[in-house]
Write a protein that holds these residues in place. Structure first.
Motif, PDB file in Angstrom:
ATOM      1  N   ILE A  53    -100.011  35.467 -16.044  1.00 63.26           N
ATOM      2  CA  ILE A  53     -99.733  36.331 -17.195  1.00 63.26           C
ATOM      3  C   ILE A  53    -100.013  35.575 -18.484  1.00 63.26           C
ATOM      4  O   ILE A  53    -100.689  36.077 -19.399  1.00 63.26           O
ATOM      5  N   PHE A  54     -99.505  34.348 -18.565  1.00 62.09           N
ATOM      6  CA  PHE A  54     -99.677  33.543 -19.771  1.00 62.09           C
ATOM      7  C   PHE A  54    -101.156  33.266 -20.034  1.00 62.09           C
ATOM      8  O   PHE A  54    -101.630  33.384 -21.166  1.00 62.09           O
ATOM      9  N   GLY A  55    -101.886  32.881 -18.986  1.00 61.36           N
ATOM     10  CA  GLY A  55    -103.305  32.589 -19.163  1.00 61.36           C
ATOM     11  C   GLY A  55    -104.096  33.802 -19.613  1.00 61.36           C
ATOM     12  O   GLY A  55    -104.982  33.700 -20.474  1.00 61.36           O
ATOM     13  N   THR A  56    -103.780  34.978 -19.059  1.00 59.54           N
ATOM     14  CA  THR A  56    -104.482  36.210 -19.440  1.00 59.54           C
ATOM     15  C   THR A  56    -104.242  36.538 -20.903  1.00 59.54           C
ATOM     16  O   THR A  56    -105.185  36.808 -21.660  1.00 59.54           O
ATOM     17  N   VAL A  57    -102.978  36.512 -21.316  1.00 63.93           N
ATOM     18  CA  VAL A  57    -102.641  36.856 -22.706  1.00 63.93           C
ATOM     19  C   VAL A  57    -103.233  35.829 -23.674  1.00 63.93           C
ATOM     20  O   VAL A  57    -103.803  36.195 -24.714  1.00 63.93           O
ATOM     21  N   MET A  58    -103.121  34.547 -23.347  1.00 65.10           N
ATOM     22  CA  MET A  58    -103.657  33.503 -24.227  1.00 65.10           C
ATOM     23  C   MET A  58    -105.171  33.637 -24.390  1.00 65.10           C
ATOM     24  O   MET A  58    -105.707  33.523 -25.495  1.00 65.10           O
ATOM     25  N   MET A  59    -105.870  33.892 -23.274  1.00 67.04           N
ATOM     26  CA  MET A  59    -107.314  34.036 -23.344  1.00 67.04           C
ATOM     27  C   MET A  59    -107.710  35.253 -24.182  1.00 67.04           C
ATOM     28  O   MET A  59    -108.642  35.184 -24.996  1.00 67.04           O
ATOM     29  N   VAL A  60    -107.004  36.369 -24.026  1.00 65.11           N
ATOM     30  CA  VAL A  60    -107.331  37.576 -24.785  1.00 65.11           C
ATOM     31  C   VAL A  60    -107.069  37.360 -26.274  1.00 65.11           C
ATOM     32  O   VAL A  60    -107.862  37.799 -27.126  1.00 65.11           O
ATOM     33  N   ILE A  61    -105.990  36.669 -26.612  1.00 62.18           N
ATOM     34  CA  ILE A  61    -105.698  36.407 -28.025  1.00 62.18           C
ATOM     35  C   ILE A  61    -106.788  35.533 -28.642  1.00 62.18           C
ATOM     36  O   ILE A  61    -107.295  35.818 -29.737  1.00 62.18           O
ATOM     37  N   LEU A  62    -107.170  34.451 -27.956  1.00 62.60           N
ATOM     38  CA  LEU A  62    -108.223  33.582 -28.476  1.00 62.60           C
ATOM     39  C   LEU A  62    -109.552  34.335 -28.581  1.00 62.60           C
ATOM     40  O   LEU A  62    -110.288  34.172 -29.569  1.00 62.60           O
ATOM     41  N   MET A  63    -109.846  35.154 -27.571  1.00 65.36           N
ATOM     42  CA  MET A  63    -111.071  35.946 -27.619  1.00 65.36           C
ATOM     43  C   MET A  63    -111.071  36.884 -28.810  1.00 65.36           C
ATOM     44  O   MET A  63    -112.082  37.019 -29.520  1.00 65.36           O
ATOM     45  N   SER A  64    -109.941  37.524 -29.083  1.00 69.30           N
ATOM     46  CA  SER A  64    -109.852  38.448 -30.217  1.00 69.30           C
ATOM     47  C   SER A  64    -110.030  37.722 -31.540  1.00 69.30           C
ATOM     48  O   SER A  64    -110.697  38.223 -32.455  1.00 69.30           O
ATOM     49  N   VAL A  65    -109.423  36.534 -31.642  1.00 65.59           N
ATOM     50  CA  VAL A  65    -109.557  35.742 -32.871  1.00 65.59           C
ATOM     51  C   VAL A  65    -111.009  35.342 -33.096  1.00 65.59           C
ATOM     52  O   VAL A  65    -111.486  35.282 -34.243  1.00 65.59           O
ATOM     53  N   LEU A  66    -111.741  35.080 -32.023  1.00 61.83           N
ATOM     54  CA  LEU A  66    -113.135  34.668 -32.150  1.00 61.83           C
ATOM     55  C   LEU A  66    -114.074  35.849 -32.384  1.00 61.83           C
ATOM     56  O   LEU A  66    -114.989  35.769 -33.211  1.00 61.83           O
ATOM     57  N   VAL A  67    -113.852  36.945 -31.653  1.00 61.29           N
ATOM     58  CA  VAL A  67    -114.820  38.037 -31.694  1.00 61.29           C
ATOM     59  C   VAL A  67    -114.704  38.856 -32.971  1.00 61.29           C
ATOM     60  O   VAL A  67    -115.718  39.390 -33.470  1.00 61.29           O
ATOM     61  N   THR A  68    -113.518  38.978 -33.545  1.00 53.64           N
ATOM     62  CA  THR A  68    -113.342  39.860 -34.700  1.00 53.64           C
ATOM     63  C   THR A  68    -114.157  39.421 -35.912  1.00 53.64           C
ATOM     64  O   THR A  68    -114.923  40.225 -36.462  1.00 53.64           O
ATOM     65  N   PRO A  69    -114.034  38.163 -36.385  1.00 54.36           N
ATOM     66  CA  PRO A  69    -114.831  37.801 -37.577  1.00 54.36           C
ATOM     67  C   PRO A  69    -116.328  37.866 -37.347  1.00 54.36           C
ATOM     68  O   PRO A  69    -117.074  38.340 -38.221  1.00 54.36           O
ATOM     69  N   PHE A  70    -116.792  37.406 -36.189  1.00 56.47           N
ATOM     70  CA  PHE A  70    -118.237  37.425 -35.945  1.00 56.47           C
ATOM     71  C   PHE A  70    -118.762  38.853 -35.821  1.00 56.47           C
ATOM     72  O   PHE A  70    -119.838  39.182 -36.351  1.00 56.47           O
ATOM     73  N   GLY A  71    -118.028  39.701 -35.126  1.00 55.48           N
ATOM     74  CA  GLY A  71    -118.458  41.090 -35.009  1.00 55.48           C
ATOM     75  C   GLY A  71    -118.458  41.814 -36.334  1.00 55.48           C
ATOM     76  O   GLY A  71    -119.390  42.579 -36.646  1.00 55.48           O
ATOM     77  N   VAL A  72    -117.427  41.588 -37.152  1.00 54.23           N
ATOM     78  CA  VAL A  72    -117.345  42.249 -38.455  1.00 54.23           C
ATOM     79  C   VAL A  72    -118.443  41.753 -39.385  1.00 54.23           C
ATOM     80  O   VAL A  72    -119.097  42.544 -40.093  1.00 54.23           O
TER      81      VAL A  72
END
Length: 562
Positions: free
Chosen positions: A314-333
């Motif tokens: 559970i922890f690994g899934t949530v941590m990975m999704v949070i880091l992915m969101s932090v990375l993908v949002t600025p580059f995508g925008v």
């Protein structure tokens, strides 16, 4: 007033009803699927009654005890082909799947039994179920409790009696003692000794770095040796504490009578909990269910991931999704803003948009192969050469880890964010931009203070879609960082606290591992359903959080759209 069929068709009512029916069917199917998964998975934690019966197969009879797991009807032809006698005129017969446990004393802990061969079914109150750290559940009658090989309490009967309850109470006290000692051992091994080992490794790398630099600073070497001696002294103290604790925890044992009449001895140190399911009332079973469910959510896995909890996943899934969101949002925008607001709308721009749309349909395993080759081997290997030469040949970033998994999934989901953000920017009226420019704002100020805030709900929509896709991906993660069992969480109390180079567990891969790589398929099946349901819940919670943020932004900037 009457309408003809043609007029009714032209009015569009049939298509409205058709769409409504299709949506209703989809909702029913989704709810039904989730209900099935939840029922199959969550029912696993309920303390089922344990049956004792006589099973007759041919000329042989034996006593069996276990939980009824599944029933199914089998065609007579199939049974005759397996050498089972079937009465004439019978087309099908029922067989039961029983969880009999005691895998270390019998061939298997699940057996199929023909229903007509089972007789003398009873639910004795004193049948015990003991959950163990290994070898699965144990079923039997408690006989005695021992301390250092000496009998402390004993009872030879099967029925409820004051003597049996006295033995049972003594057994429970010993289990509580073992659990307390086990917590102390876990604290020393995982936290205190783990921190010492981490510091010793850092000192080794620091010393190796000095050697690579051919440093002759004797004071630096002396400081490392002094610190190492201090840590080794602390380690010796903790090691002696562990020896004392293991001596204490291995003191007690118990004997129990199993289904075939044998008395076997088991160390209490291997027991997680023991209970009498046939004696428990509804309230006790609900309390037991709550404890088991919390253990599933908060504990670490054991027994090849078929027992215990899944908190690291559970922890690994949530941590990975949070880091992915932090990375993908600025580059995508940033990419969407450039394509919509700054790039010349010509052939090259259209070509880029086509490429972005095509990237959204590339199979995820392709991204995994790219992440392994480019991020892990090329970038990770280069980072190791430049910044971690003292750790070589052991890789630091030149192997799969949390950072590379997050970046790979960010690359996988960035087209979704780009498309959603571009659509949001395109919906903003041109008059809003012109009004801002007419009031003296620069193009950049207009973009930052007017356009992007109004497009923020569309950005969050892209992030929501990215989370929904990334959280359930498994194939690329198998190549760039996910593992069957991680020794520790990627976030802990050791500097730098968040270890991006560390491998991690993931709910999706956990489902694959338990469902298809488990040595005990029947025992793992309920956990597959439970973990799948939990993965859906985690994704839903992440999406609901993003939706709440999007709705807040939509309400905040609604006035600008009017």
């Amino acid at each position: 007033m009457r309408y003809s069929v043609s007029e009714w068709t032209k009015s569009g009512s049939p298509w409205v009803w058709l769409n409504a029916g299709a949506v209703a069917i989809c909702v029913i199917m989704v709810v039904g699927l989730l209900g099935l998964i939840a029922m199959r998975g969550l029912a696993h934690f309920w303390p089922a009654d344990v049956m004792q019966a006589t099973y007759t197969q041919g000329d042989q009879s034996r006593r069996i005890m276990g939980e009824l797991v599944q029933q199914e009807m089998v065609p007579a032809e199939q049974l005759r082909g397996a050498g089972i006698q079937v009465p004439d005129g019978v087309e099908e017969m029922r067989r039961d799947l029983l969880k009999v446990g005691n895998r270390d004393f019998s061939s298997a802990d699940f057996v199929w039994a023909m229903d007509q061969g089972i007789s003398d079914k009873t639910l004795p109150e004193m049948i015990m179920v003991a959950e163990r750290l290994e070898w699965g559940n144990f079923y039997g009658y408690l006989r005695e409790v021992r301390e250092s090989g000496e009998t402390v309490a004993r009872h030879d009967g099967h029925a409820k009696s004051p003597e049996y309850l006295a033995v049972w109470d003594e057994f429970q006290r010993r289990i509580d003692r073992v659990l307390e000692i086990r917590d102390q051992i876990l604290t020393i091994e995982k936290h205190e000794i783990g921190s010492i080992n981490y510091e010793l490794e850092r000192l080794r790398l620091e010393e190796r770095s000095l050697e690579l630099e051919q440093s002759t600073d004797a004071e630096a070497y002396a400081e490392i040796e002094a610190r190492r001696a201090e840590l080794n002294a602390d380690y010796e103290v903790l090691q002696q504490d562990l020896i004392d604790l293991y001596t204490k925890i291995n003191r007690d044992s118990f004997t129990a009578e199993i289904a075939d009449g044998r008395e076997v001895e088991i160390d209490i140190a291997k027991v997680v909990r023991a209970f009498l399911p046939n004696k428990m009332g509804t309230g006790e079973k609900m309390a037991h269910y709550g404890v088991k469910l919390w253990e599933f959510l908060s504990d670490e896995p054991r027994e090849a991931n078929t027992e215990g909890g899944i908190f690291p996943a559970i922890f690994g899934t949530v941590m990975m999704v949070i880091l992915m969101s932090v990375l993908v949002t600025p580059f995508g925008v940033i990419a969407a803003v450039y394509l919509r607001e700054y790039a010349t709308q010509g052939f090259i721009t259209r070509l880029i948009r086509i490429a972005v749309n095509n990237l959204a349909g590339v199979p995820s395993i392709v991204y995994g192969v790219f992440g392994l080759g480019f991020f892990v081997y090329f970038l990770g290997g280069s980072i190791d050469d430049l910044f971690f030469p003292e750790a070589k040949p052991a890789p630091t970033f030149g192997t799969g880890g949390l950072m590379w998994a997050s970046i790979t999934l960010a690359l996988l989901t960035v087209p979704v964010v780009i498309v959603a953000t571009e659509e949001g920017l395109a919906r903003i009226p041109r008059s809003v931009r012109e009004g801002s420019l007419a009031l003296g704002a620069t193009k950049f100020e207009t973009l930052m203070k007017v356009v992007l805030p109004m497009a923020s709900p569309a950005m969050m929509t892209g992030v929501i879609l990215a989370i929904a896709r990334a959280a359930g991906e498994v194939a690329p993660l198998m190549l760039v960082g996910v593992v069957k069992l991680a020794p520790s969480l990627p976030l802990d109390g050791n500097y730098p606290f968040l270890h991006l180079d560390q491998k991690f567990m993931h709910l999706g891969f956990h489902i694959y591992d338990v469902g298809f790589q488990s040595p005990n398929v029947e025992a793992a099946r309920p956990l597959v359903y439970a973990t799948a349901f939990l993965l859906v819940v985690v994704i839903a919670l992440l999406n609901f959080s993003a939706i709440a943020i999007r709705n807040h932004l939509r309400e905040k900037y609604k006035a600008l759209e009017m």
